[in-house]
Design an enzyme around this catalytic site. Structure first.
Site, mmCIF file in Angstrom:
data_model
loop_
_atom_site.group_PDB
_atom_site.id
_atom_site.type_symbol
_atom_site.label_atom_id
_atom_site.label_comp_id
_atom_site.label_asym_id
_atom_site.label_seq_id
_atom_site.Cartn_x
_atom_site.Cartn_y
_atom_site.Cartn_z
ATOM 1 N N LYS A 155 0.818 -1.218 0.000
ATOM 2 C CA LYS A 155 0.000 0.000 0.000
ATOM 3 C C LYS A 155 0.852 1.269 0.000
ATOM 4 C CE LYS A 155 -4.238 -2.058 1.632
ATOM 5 N NZ LYS A 155 -3.821 -3.463 1.784
HETATM 6 C C1 LIG Z 1 -4.392 -4.540 1.210
HETATM 7 C C2 LIG Z 1 -3.633 -5.815 1.078
HETATM 8 C C3 LIG Z 1 -4.000 -6.832 0.163
HETATM 9 C C4 LIG Z 1 -5.241 -6.737 -0.698
HETATM 10 O O1 LIG Z 1 -5.141 -5.752 -1.684
HETATM 11 P P1 LIG Z 1 -6.470 -5.235 -2.460
HETATM 12 O O2 LIG Z 1 -5.999 -4.109 -3.292
HETATM 13 O O3 LIG Z 1 -7.420 -4.815 -1.382
HETATM 14 O O4 LIG Z 1 -7.000 -6.385 -3.245
HETATM 15 C C5 LIG Z 1 -3.197 -7.948 0.065
HETATM 16 N N1 LIG Z 1 -2.111 -8.101 0.843
HETATM 17 C C6 LIG Z 1 -1.718 -7.159 1.736
HETATM 18 C C7 LIG Z 1 -0.519 -7.404 2.572
HETATM 19 C C8 LIG Z 1 -2.462 -5.982 1.889
HETATM 20 O O5 LIG Z 1 -2.088 -5.055 2.796
#
Ligand SMILES: *Cc1c(COP(=O)(O)O)cnc(C)c1O
Length: 478
Positions: free
Chosen positions: A121
């Site tokens: 993120k």
């Molecule tokens: C947020 C997240 C996901 C999922 O991503 P999306 O964009 O919501 O599909 C997967 N793995 C980790 C470690 C995350 O923080």
């Protein structure tokens, strides 16, 4: 480039917006999500130019080229400077920013988790922090970001917004329920514009507070409340860039194809892959990997999209994928059904609200999800994650986190000879150390800057799950 809502009627062109108009916004007024009016098409020459930009100037320059296709209301020199400020070796630890690590002849991991909070993120949120600061300064405005987190999103938002002018963050989290590492990551921030609010309750209570505040339009306007959730278009756009960087690293020429497997929850990450593929990046398959919360796997297998209630949402060892509905999924369905905003509104507004599901299983469009858009899917369980973490460590000497393990497990079920498979590494194992110890009997490595963070002083207030008290806190501190 103009943006439209996924519920827009094709006859109505008056409500189209520019990038900066939607930058600070969440949902469109009609309840839909924003998408560009069209996806810029990259022909052979354009793709060759991007490959050479990547090879000679690196990630920030590639990001600038791709963002420029979607943003025409920020001067080019400013946008370039924002990209250069965001994607640096100092922040991400390597000159490639998102290096590929080969596991074997078929599968590579793409490292997206070397930013400040050790989850993918950061890739988008760090850019968002700089874009917000830039845009708020241009407009002479301020913003109070109010959110709820159970871990990754809140910390990524705080590390992106810390010290930024014109922005404050008020982040609620369920008291005592995040891992000690996650609590330490967030609560050790001493920046004056970051406010951690531990709520006596569970994550749903925090989300309810956010909803209650957002529904109070008077309060929202008066205190300039905004969000940074995963439906934000700028976040999705920033993620498109690393699909290009992964492709260029895995291939020697633009005649080759690759596939990606993406650990998925809210469908934000893999939706960025869809956008890259729509632009003409030679992606064969986009494989959606879920955990036991398999709303998306069920859709790609059957055509039925059935959201779950909180009682049917499992708490798993890949908790960032524990979702009951995929908030970005509406974007893909809009493309799948031929960008018919009225039909999309019927599916997501009428049918989903009335029945908690819709079924495209018999719709001719559904067959195109795989054939035309490259989608495939799979799911994994806690036992699969443990086995995959063990296997990857024994065979390749690489420690992977639980979410990435969901990806590797499902990727292995979708290999095509001659087509490299890239699994997106969405977090580092240290964030989910408990399950790593369960799988391998040892603690994962901890990056140097995180050694001893649990012992640092903490900056957090405790409040009951009470809207009035939370509002009063925001009012006092903004
Ligand atoms: C947020 C997240 C996901 C999922 O991503 P999306 O964009 O919501 O599909 C997967 N793995 C980790 C470690 C995350 O923080």
């Amino acid at each position: 480039m103009n943006y439209l809502s996924t519920r827009a009627l094709s006859t109505n062109k008056a409500d189209r917006k520019k990038f900066c108009d939607i930058l600070l916004e969440g949902l469109a007024p009609d309840g839909g999500l924003y998408l560009p009016e069209h996806y810029p098409q990259l022909d052979e020459a354009a793709l060759a130019r991007l490959r050479s930009t990547w090879a000679s100037q690196g990630y920030a320059a590639l990001a600038f080229e791709i963002l420029s296709l979607y943003i025409d209301d920020i001067p080019a020199a400013d946008l370039k400077a924002l990209c250069e400020k965001t994607y640096t070796e100092a922040v991400y630890g390597t000159p490639q920013i998102v290096p590929l690590k080969k596991l074997d002849d078929a599968i590579s991991l793409q490292a997206l988790s070397n930013g400040p909070t050790l989850a993918f993120k950061d890739m988008a949120m760090q850019l968002l922090g700089n874009l917000f600061e830039y845009q708020l300064a241009r407009k002479g405005e301020e913003l109070n970001i109010f959110g709820a987190t159970s871990g990754d999103t809140g910390s990524a938002a705080e590390y992106a917004m810390r010290g930024k002018k014109g922005v404050r963050v008020f982040m609620t989290s369920p008291a005592g329920r995040m891992s000690p590492f996650q609590q330490a990551q967030m609560f050790s921030l001493m920046d004056e514009n970051i406010h951690n609010i531990a709520i006596e309750g569970v994550f749903d209570d925090c989300q309810d507070l956010v909803k209650a505040v957002s529904n109070d339009l008077e309060f929202k306007a008066r205190y300039k409340i905004g969000t940074v959730n995963s439906i934000n278009w700028a976040r999705l756009l920033a993620q498109v860039v690393y699909y290009f960087a992964g492709y260029f690293q895995a291939t020697a020429a633009n005649s080759q194809q690759v596939s990606f497997t993406v650990p998925s929850g809210n469908f934000g990450n893999v939706c960025a892959g869809h956008v890259a593929r729509m632009m003409g990046l030679p992606i064969d398959k986009l494989v959606v990997a879920t955990n036991e919360n398999d709303v998306l796997d069920e859709f790609f297998r059957t055509g039925a999209y059935r959201v779950r209630g909180s009682a049917d949402t499992h708490e798993t060892s890949s908790p960032s994928m524990d979702i009951s509905k995929a908030s970005n999924f509406e974007r893909f369905v809009f493309d799948l059904i031929g960008r018919d905003g009225a039909k999309n509104k019927d599916l997501f507004d009428t049918q989903l609200k009335a029945q908690g599901m819709f079924d495209l299983g018999h719709d001719p469009a559904f067959a195109q999800a795989a054939a035309r858009y490259g989608f495939a899917s799979g799911r994994s369980t806690h036992a699969d994650r443990l086995a995959t973490i063990q296997d990857v460590y024994r065979k390749h000497g690489v420690m992977i986190d639980t979410h990435t393990a969901d990806g590797v497990k499902v990727a292995r079920e979708h290999l095509t000879p001659g087509v490299p498979m890239i699994v997106l590494e969405t977090a580092l194992p240290i964030k989910f150390a408990g399950t790593i110890v369960e799988a391998l009997g040892m603690e994962p490595d901890r990056p140097a800057k995180f050694i001893g963070i649990e012992a640092l002083p903490k900056r957090v207030v405790n409040l009951p799950a009470d809207v009035a008290q939370v509002k009063a806190y925001i009012a006092q501190h903004s």
